[in-house]
Design a protein around this motif. Structure first.
Motif, PDB file in Angstrom:
ATOM      1  N   PHE A  77       0.829  -1.206   0.000  1.00 42.23           N
ATOM      2  CA  PHE A  77       0.000   0.000   0.000  1.00 42.23           C
ATOM      3  C   PHE A  77       0.868   1.263   0.000  1.00 42.23           C
ATOM      4  CE2 PHE A  77      -2.428   3.396   1.932  1.00 42.23           C
ATOM      5  CZ  PHE A  77      -3.662   3.285   1.312  1.00 42.23           C
ATOM      6  N   MET A  78       1.893   1.294   0.842  1.00 43.08           N
ATOM      7  CA  MET A  78       2.768   2.455   0.895  1.00 43.08           C
ATOM      8  C   MET A  78       3.528   2.630  -0.420  1.00 43.08           C
ATOM      9  SD  MET A  78       2.170   3.866   3.735  1.00 43.08           S
ATOM     10  CE  MET A  78       3.491   5.074   3.626  1.00 43.08           C
ATOM     11  N   ALA A  79       3.954   1.517  -1.027  1.00 44.52           N
ATOM     12  CA  ALA A  79       4.651   1.608  -2.312  1.00 44.52           C
ATOM     13  C   ALA A  79       3.739   2.199  -3.376  1.00 44.52           C
ATOM     14  CB  ALA A  79       5.146   0.229  -2.736  1.00 44.52           C
ATOM     15  N   GLY A  80       2.467   1.778  -3.413  1.00 46.74           N
ATOM     16  CA  GLY A  80       1.536   2.331  -4.390  1.00 46.74           C
ATOM     17  C   GLY A  80       1.274   3.804  -4.160  1.00 46.74           C
ATOM     18  N   ALA A  81       1.100   4.221  -2.890  1.00 46.37           N
ATOM     19  CA  ALA A  81       0.827   5.629  -2.595  1.00 46.37           C
ATOM     20  C   ALA A  81       2.029   6.510  -2.925  1.00 46.37           C
ATOM     21  CB  ALA A  81       0.436   5.777  -1.127  1.00 46.37           C
ATOM     22  N   VAL A  82       3.223   6.075  -2.542  1.00 44.50           N
ATOM     23  CA  VAL A  82       4.429   6.859  -2.823  1.00 44.50           C
ATOM     24  C   VAL A  82       4.693   6.919  -4.322  1.00 44.50           C
ATOM     25  CG1 VAL A  82       6.941   6.926  -2.513  1.00 44.50           C
ATOM     26  CG2 VAL A  82       5.456   6.415  -0.573  1.00 44.50           C
ATOM     27  N   PHE A  83       4.516   5.799  -5.023  1.00 41.67           N
ATOM     28  CA  PHE A  83       4.692   5.763  -6.475  1.00 41.67           C
ATOM     29  C   PHE A  83       3.737   6.744  -7.149  1.00 41.67           C
ATOM     30  CE2 PHE A  83       3.194   3.985 -10.537  1.00 41.67           C
ATOM     31  CZ  PHE A  83       4.375   3.985 -11.255  1.00 41.67           C
ATOM     32  N   CYS A  84       2.507   6.810  -6.673  1.00 40.04           N
ATOM     33  CA  CYS A  84       1.520   7.717  -7.254  1.00 40.04           C
ATOM     34  C   CYS A  84       1.894   9.174  -7.001  1.00 40.04           C
ATOM     35  CB  CYS A  84       0.133   7.409  -6.695  1.00 40.04           C
ATOM     36  SG  CYS A  84      -1.141   8.569  -7.211  1.00 40.04           S
ATOM     37  N   PHE A  85       2.253   9.505  -5.761  1.00 36.71           N
ATOM     38  CA  PHE A  85       2.462  10.912  -5.404  1.00 36.71           C
ATOM     39  C   PHE A  85       3.713  11.490  -6.054  1.00 36.71           C
ATOM     40  CE2 PHE A  85       3.817  14.385  -2.624  1.00 36.71           C
ATOM     41  CZ  PHE A  85       2.646  15.110  -2.535  1.00 36.71           C
ATOM     42  N   VAL A 109      -4.634   6.594  -2.620  1.00 30.42           N
ATOM     43  CA  VAL A 109      -5.357   5.489  -1.985  1.00 30.42           C
ATOM     44  C   VAL A 109      -5.746   4.442  -3.024  1.00 30.42           C
ATOM     45  CG1 VAL A 109      -7.452   4.873  -0.730  1.00 30.42           C
ATOM     46  CG2 VAL A 109      -6.170   6.898  -0.072  1.00 30.42           C
ATOM     47  N   MET A 110      -6.192   4.891  -4.194  1.00 31.79           N
ATOM     48  CA  MET A 110      -6.549   3.954  -5.265  1.00 31.79           C
ATOM     49  C   MET A 110      -5.331   3.145  -5.710  1.00 31.79           C
ATOM     50  SD  MET A 110      -9.806   4.235  -5.812  1.00 31.79           S
ATOM     51  CE  MET A 110      -9.906   4.375  -4.017  1.00 31.79           C
ATOM     52  N   PHE A 111      -4.191   3.806  -5.818  1.00 37.27           N
ATOM     53  CA  PHE A 111      -2.972   3.093  -6.193  1.00 37.27           C
ATOM     54  C   PHE A 111      -2.567   2.116  -5.098  1.00 37.27           C
ATOM     55  CE2 PHE A 111      -2.524   5.843  -9.740  1.00 37.27           C
ATOM     56  CZ  PHE A 111      -1.566   5.299 -10.572  1.00 37.27           C
ATOM     57  N   GLY A 112      -2.664   2.546  -3.840  1.00 38.52           N
ATOM     58  CA  GLY A 112      -2.308   1.645  -2.746  1.00 38.52           C
ATOM     59  C   GLY A 112      -3.186   0.416  -2.700  1.00 38.52           C
ATOM     60  N   LEU A 113      -4.504   0.592  -2.931  1.00 33.69           N
ATOM     61  CA  LEU A 113      -5.402  -0.556  -2.934  1.00 33.69           C
ATOM     62  C   LEU A 113      -5.138  -1.464  -4.129  1.00 33.69           C
ATOM     63  CD1 LEU A 113      -8.776   1.119  -1.875  1.00 33.69           C
ATOM     64  CD2 LEU A 113      -7.241  -0.253  -0.474  1.00 33.69           C
ATOM     65  N   MET A 150     -10.531   3.352 -11.705  1.00 29.65           N
ATOM     66  CA  MET A 150      -9.962   3.812 -10.445  1.00 29.65           C
ATOM     67  C   MET A 150      -9.125   5.065 -10.584  1.00 29.65           C
ATOM     68  SD  MET A 150      -8.867   0.205  -8.634  1.00 29.65           S
ATOM     69  CE  MET A 150      -8.448   1.020  -7.095  1.00 29.65           C
ATOM     70  N   THR A 151      -8.972   5.606 -11.798  1.00 26.84           N
ATOM     71  CA  THR A 151      -8.154   6.797 -12.018  1.00 26.84           C
ATOM     72  C   THR A 151      -9.011   7.874 -12.677  1.00 26.84           C
ATOM     73  OG1 THR A 151      -7.409   5.884 -14.143  1.00 26.84           O
ATOM     74  CG2 THR A 151      -6.008   5.512 -12.224  1.00 26.84           C
TER      75      THR A 151
END
Length: 376
Positions: A248-256, A294-298, A338-339
């Motif tokens: 989840f953290m990897a998806g959120a950081v990757f997105c931001f 959040v969408m990326f993390g999920l 989701m985007t």
């Protein structure tokens, strides 16, 4: 018949006792959440500054006059090619470090001819006419020893004799400060209601407080749930919960830090391409910047979902491999839903998910902790 010796057989609680334990953990979680929200209220401006940094940088980068000179006269295919082109515009001249003007200062370039004409009009006595002096012919050729010196003097005189076409003037007034403040408005999100900034501040503080208190809330939930789990079930939680949080953290950081700059550049330049002036609204941007990570993390939980389906017998590794084309199609549809409605964010979610899909196949094949799983 031998007695079943489980860990919690000697500490069986009634339904009322379970409710009492649940009430204690819920109150502890709520107290931790309130403390986290109160702490976040004092840090809300810094959190909003961090969240607004991508849009501020994207607006300043794309509002430069030279950044969108070639966008106006192209079709959609040319616009897409330019967005995904790796070629970068290189400046013709190296940048010159100049002193940054103050908030009430404006540096303008005025041509010498216009300046002289203005001086002749208001103060003709300050303008001195300089007659043209014909160049003197050299009487003799220079010696060989003075050749270099003569060449250098000619080069220096040539450089100094180049006409200066304009001169920089610094203007200073309160109206200039107001003008610069108004112009800088297009480089920042705006609000359209008096209470919008305050409500956005509360919203961000609430989310930030929830993030700060999340470890304590999850710990209280775990204390309540762990009492009803078998030892091998708790072992699975110890293995897969850190994996879930990490994904989840990897998806959120990757997105931001990676997806947001690209998506914002695409959306801002698309507005300029169709001739629409973009003025981002703070509340709507904050909703986007909170929702998309959040969408990326999920979505990055895909390997664990695949492992769960494999464990309960719904899918197998062979089935995942045979249906990978259908999986890619489903991933593309889910990424689109989701985007936001732009192809850039969809593709930036789709490609990592395809990679995670095959990573999930490898996870199902190795099956960590399968030796203690009764379903294995």
């Amino acid at each position: 018949m031998p007695r079943n010796r489980d860990l919690f057989n000697d500490s069986t609680m009634t339904f009322g006792e379970h409710l009492e334990v649940l009430r204690v953990h819920v109150w502890r979680a709520l107290i931790g959440l309130v403390i986290g929200v109160v702490a976040a209220l004092f840090l809300g401006d810094k959190v909003i500054g961090i969240l607004s940094q991508p849009i501020d940088e994207a607006l300043r980068r794309n509002n430069q006059p030279e950044a969108t000179d070639d966008i106006g006269g192209m079709d959609f295919s040319g616009f897409i090619k330019q967005m995904f082109s790796d070629e970068e515009k290189k400046p013709d001249k190296p940048p010159v470090m100049e002193e940054v003007p103050g908030d009430d200062e404006l540096t303008v370039d005025v041509s010498i001819a216009s300046l002289v004409a203005a001086l002749k009009t208001v103060a003709p006595e300050l303008v001195v006419e300089t007659p043209d002096v014909p160049e003197k012919k050299e009487a003799a050729e220079p010696d060989d020893g003075d050749a270099d010196a003569a060449a250098n003097s000619k080069a220096g005189s040539a450089e100094s004799s180049e006409p200066v076409e304009s001169v920089s003037l610094v203007l200073r007034s309160d109206e200039i400060a107001l003008f610069k403040k108004t112009a800088d408005r297009f480089n920042r999100p705006v609000t359209y209601k008096v209470e919008e900034a305050f409500m956005t501040y509360l919203k961000v503080s609430l989310v930030a407080g929830l993030v700060l208190a999340a470890p304590w809330v999850f710990y209280q939930a775990w204390l309540f749930v762990a009492a009803g789990l078998y030892p091998h079930e708790r072992k699975h939680v110890y293995i897969y919960l850190p994996m879930s949080i990490g994904l989840f953290m990897a998806g959120a950081v990757f997105c931001f830090y990676f997806v947001f700059p690209i998506v914002l550049d695409f959306l801002i330049q698309f507005n300029e391409w169709i001739g629409v002036e973009l003025q981002p609204r703070l509340s709507e941007y904050i909703s986007l910047v909170l929702m998309l990570p959040v969408m990326f993390g999920l979505s990055f939980q895909l390997p664990l979902v695949m492992l769960f389906l494999d464990r309960i017998g719904v899918m197998t590794v062979k089935g995942y491999l045979e249906n990978w084309r259908m999986a890619v199609l489903v991933i593309a549809i889910v990424s689109m839903l989701m985007t936001p409605a732009d192809p850039t964010s969809m593709l930036l979610m789709m490609f990592p998910l395809v990679f995670l899909y095959f990573g999930g196949i490898m996870l199902c094949r190795f099956r960590p902790g399968a030796s203690t799983d009764p379903l294995a």
